[in-house]
Motif scaffolding. Structure first.
Motif, mmCIF file in Angstrom:
data_model
loop_
_atom_site.group_PDB
_atom_site.id
_atom_site.type_symbol
_atom_site.label_atom_id
_atom_site.label_comp_id
_atom_site.label_asym_id
_atom_site.label_seq_id
_atom_site.Cartn_x
_atom_site.Cartn_y
_atom_site.Cartn_z
ATOM 1 N N ALA A 109 -81.002 52.976 33.975
ATOM 2 C CA ALA A 109 -80.656 51.638 34.458
ATOM 3 C C ALA A 109 -79.143 51.479 34.597
ATOM 4 N N GLU A 110 -78.396 52.012 33.646
ATOM 5 C CA GLU A 110 -76.937 51.975 33.760
ATOM 6 C C GLU A 110 -76.466 52.703 35.015
ATOM 7 N N ALA A 111 -77.006 53.910 35.230
ATOM 8 C CA ALA A 111 -76.593 54.695 36.390
ATOM 9 C C ALA A 111 -76.952 53.980 37.692
ATOM 10 N N GLU A 112 -78.127 53.349 37.731
ATOM 11 C CA GLU A 112 -78.536 52.611 38.928
ATOM 12 C C GLU A 112 -77.624 51.414 39.171
ATOM 13 N N ALA A 113 -77.270 50.716 38.106
ATOM 14 C CA ALA A 113 -76.390 49.556 38.263
ATOM 15 C C ALA A 113 -75.020 49.979 38.779
ATOM 16 N N GLU A 114 -74.513 51.078 38.261
ATOM 17 C CA GLU A 114 -73.207 51.559 38.729
ATOM 18 C C GLU A 114 -73.269 51.967 40.199
ATOM 19 N N GLN A 123 -83.020 46.720 37.230
ATOM 20 C CA GLN A 123 -83.818 45.663 36.619
ATOM 21 C C GLN A 123 -85.241 46.119 36.359
ATOM 22 N N SER A 124 -85.796 46.912 37.261
ATOM 23 C CA SER A 124 -87.176 47.375 37.069
ATOM 24 C C SER A 124 -87.298 48.225 35.813
ATOM 25 N N TYR A 125 -86.270 49.043 35.518
ATOM 26 C CA TYR A 125 -86.310 49.854 34.304
ATOM 27 C C TYR A 125 -86.218 48.976 33.062
ATOM 28 N N VAL A 126 -85.335 47.985 33.085
ATOM 29 C CA VAL A 126 -85.228 47.075 31.946
ATOM 30 C C VAL A 126 -86.544 46.321 31.750
ATOM 31 N N ALA A 158 -79.733 41.237 41.053
ATOM 32 C CA ALA A 158 -79.027 41.183 42.339
ATOM 33 C C ALA A 158 -78.250 39.880 42.480
ATOM 34 N N GLY A 159 -78.842 38.784 42.042
ATOM 35 C CA GLY A 159 -78.166 37.500 42.110
ATOM 36 C C GLY A 159 -76.982 37.413 41.174
ATOM 37 N N TRP A 160 -77.097 38.068 40.048
ATOM 38 C CA TRP A 160 -76.002 38.048 39.091
ATOM 39 C C TRP A 160 -74.808 38.880 39.549
ATOM 40 N N GLY A 161 -75.065 40.014 40.163
ATOM 41 C CA GLY A 161 -74.002 40.958 40.485
ATOM 42 C C GLY A 161 -73.897 42.038 39.429
ATOM 43 N N LYS A 162 -73.127 43.040 39.735
ATOM 44 C CA LYS A 162 -73.076 44.272 38.949
ATOM 45 C C LYS A 162 -72.656 44.060 37.504
ATOM 46 N N GLU A 163 -71.588 43.327 37.259
ATOM 47 C CA GLU A 163 -71.056 43.231 35.900
ATOM 48 C C GLU A 163 -72.002 42.486 34.971
ATOM 49 N N ARG A 164 -72.566 41.394 35.431
ATOM 50 C CA ARG A 164 -73.488 40.661 34.565
ATOM 51 C C ARG A 164 -74.784 41.442 34.377
ATOM 52 N N ALA A 165 -75.226 42.143 35.412
ATOM 53 C CA ALA A 165 -76.415 42.993 35.272
ATOM 54 C C ALA A 165 -76.185 44.076 34.231
ATOM 55 N N LYS A 166 -75.005 44.679 34.267
ATOM 56 C CA LYS A 166 -74.677 45.699 33.266
ATOM 57 C C LYS A 166 -74.688 45.107 31.860
#
Length: 592
Positions: free
Chosen positions: A438-443, A451-454, A500-508
């Protein structure tokens, strides 16, 4: 114990074949009494050396305290990472205090123990590779030689990974090394990568014993190595393979165990979620408690049926992170320490106490023992009655390391001053892989995939079959559990499009938070904070908060550009002094 695992007793016998017993300097000649290379240069001799290399995984073969050298890393990962207090009382195992508050210096003996345990494992793997190269042609077939070399290089990479994440600036010693030198820190990772890549390319997918590593364990560890270097595209690619194609050494496709609690206890070990685990055993006919999970010997409730010793107490900060929104069941990512989970600090054991009634993630009560809640099948946790010094270490006990009362004769050894268990130490499990992926996908910007992994992790936690329930009869916990949840459990998945709505940093940030609660008290936390680059902020915030609750860490402070790594043991620096009086080992910055 099943025959499909590598028995620790066999490993310890095999360890006697090692060319180099635990020694003061890395490059000394073989110890007197060890077997010579020409004697061992046979297929059976090399296999014996390989078993010895596996035998070093638990850190118990070198004479140091096993709770320091344990691969679980409860001291260096969780006590240092704000998930756990040292616990017990201040004067017991006081060398750990320096880890808890980051006041540790290079003379602290636990550093030398951990360092020596790692290099003992490396020495044994190098012995395998050296002797394997000397086996006469025709005495071992190519496939067997390839497998042995790949297993040895996997294990060597693991030992180096442990040392690299703890000490940073370490020397690389392989089967051809003749001079002790430290390369720069960045140079170690490619060498670890090379070993894991070799293992992935050359290990079989199926092994004869569940305790042996296979190619998919190597792939997962290779991905973790990429992640520690922020090589996200490479990590994403290899995790994709592990998730879609990977399976255990005995052929079970990787997946999440349906009920969360079954991940941790010996009754269900070597399951489909176990990617790489250190095998533990008790009551296997050897009468040898050193085969057990002795790294947790200190970590049972005190004044309890377990006898000893009250260490490794979860923090209030960790407990609060399991609070969830009463409507959505989602975690409180930024304000979890507001309105904390109720505890029984300064409440007498014979006084009435009602546990917290707010909504909680059900994983809390498989991770933390808290007052008024069933402690497996041992009865309700009694609070202060099971704690040596509540004011010092807090109101909680650890739980993932415990054994069940109903099966203790099979999975616990009571022959020593503290119990040993058959619970494996999982270095990597599939939930860990999913969260790293999930980290790698977010980056990479693939926020929906992340999100699907989480959500896979959260969906498993939401399975009511895996929750803790109240007893049918509180006076007779062995009679089993009722259909009433033990607390107000509420957990939900992130709605489509959230990341996706949050954006990369908040998703991370959400991924990081999920990693904490899913893998809590499994030895990962400090190393995660360091690689994410937020250790100073989060740990100093932790000290400010938690020191209002307990007395043990009031002087805690994390210093950036120093405390990311622990000091090189001074005794090892002293031993590296050459004939001209110069040390070949150099201390980490800030510790001179």
């Amino acid at each position: 114990m099943k025959n499909s695992t590598i028995k620790p007793a066999i490993l310890l016998l095999a360890a006697a074949l090692s060319l180099n017993a635990c020694k003061e300097a890395f490059l000394e000649q073989p110890a007197i009494g060890s077997l010579s290379e020409d004697v061992l240069a046979t297929e059976s001799g090399v296999n014996g050396l390989l078993l010895g290399a596996y035998g070093a995984l638990d850190g118990s073969a070198i004479g140091f305290d096993p709770w320091v050298t344990t691969p679980m890393n409860w001291i260096f990962g969780d006590v240092a990472g704000a998930d756990a207090h040292k616990g017990a009382v201040g004067g017991d195992q006081s060398s750990i205090n320096g880890v808890a508050n980051f006041s540790i210096d290079a003379s602290n003996g636990i550093l030398n123990a951990k360092w020596t345990a790692g290099y003992e494992g490396i020495t044994r793997t190098n012995d395998v590779l050296k002797v394997l190269a000397q086996v006469p042609e025709g005495e071992i077939d190519e496939a067997a030689a390839q497998r042995i070399a790949a297993e040895a290089r996997f294990l060597r990479a693991h030992y180096y990974f442990e040392l690299r994440k703890i000490f940073g600036n370490i020397p690389w010693i392989d089967e051809q090394t003749t001079e002790l030198r430290q390369p720069n820190q960045a140079a170690i990772w490619p060498k670890i990568e090379e070993d894991f890549q070799y293992a992935f390319n050359n290990l079989p997918a199926i092994q004869s014993q569940a305790g042996r590593v296979n190619k998919w364990a190597a792939a997962a560890y290779l991905g973790k190595t990429y992640l520690y270097q922020s090589k996200y595209p490479e990590a994403k690619a290899i995790f994709d393979q592990v998730i879609t194609e990977g399976h255990t050494a005995d052929g079970q496709p990787y997946g999440l165990v349906d009920e969360y609690y079954k991940v941790f206890y010996a009754e269900w070990k070597n399951h489909r979620e176990s990617v790489f685990a250190v095998q533990m055993a008790v009551n296997d006919g050897t009468n040898d408690i050193t085969n057990a999970n002795n790294g947790n010997m200190l970590n049972f409730p005190f004044y309890s049926p377990f006898r000893c010793c009250g260490f490794y107490q979860p923090t209030q900060d960790l407990v609060n992170s399991f609070k969830t929104d009463a409507t959505t069941g989602l975690p409180q990512l930024t304000n979890y320490n507001q309105d904390p989970v109720k505890n029984d600090m300064r409440i007498a054991a014979d006084a009435s106490f009602t546990p917290y009634t707010g909504s909680l993630d059900p994983r809390l009560d498989w991770t933390v023992g808290r007052r008024g809640v069933p402690y497996l099948d041992w009865g309700h946790h009694p609070g202060v009655a099971w704690l040596r010094d509540q004011a010092y270490g807090g109101p909680y006990n650890s739980k993932k390391n415990i054994y069940w009362q109903a099966t203790q004769e099979q999975y616990a050894d009571q022959s020593s001053w503290a119990p040993g268990t058959a619970n494996n130490v999982m270095i990597i499990r599939f939930a860990d892989v999913l969260l790293m992926a999930a980290e790698a996908e977010a980056e990479a910007g693939s926020l929906e995939k992340a999100q699907s992994y989480v959500n896979l992790i959260r969906a498993r936690a939401a399975n009511p079959a895996g929750w803790l329930y109240a007893y049918k009869d509180a006076q007779h916990p062995l009679d089993g559990f009722s259909n009433t949840p033990a607390a107000n459990y509420r957990i939900g998945q992130y709605p489509t499009g959230t990341f996706a709505g949050w954006g990369k940093e908040r998703a991370k940030a959400a991924i990081y938070f999920e990693r904490r609660i899913e893998l809590a008290m499994e030895g990962h936390r400090f190393f995660d904070l360091v690689r994410w680059g937020n250790a100073a902020q989060l740990l100093n915030d932790f000290f400010a908060y938690e020191s209002t609750i307990t007395t043990d860490i009031g002087d805690g402070h994390f210093q950036s550009n120093k405390n990311e790594y622990f000091p090189i043991p001074q005794i090892q620096i002293d031993r590296s002094i050459d004939a001209s009086g110069n040390a070949t080992l150099i201390q980490n910055p800030g510790y001179n």
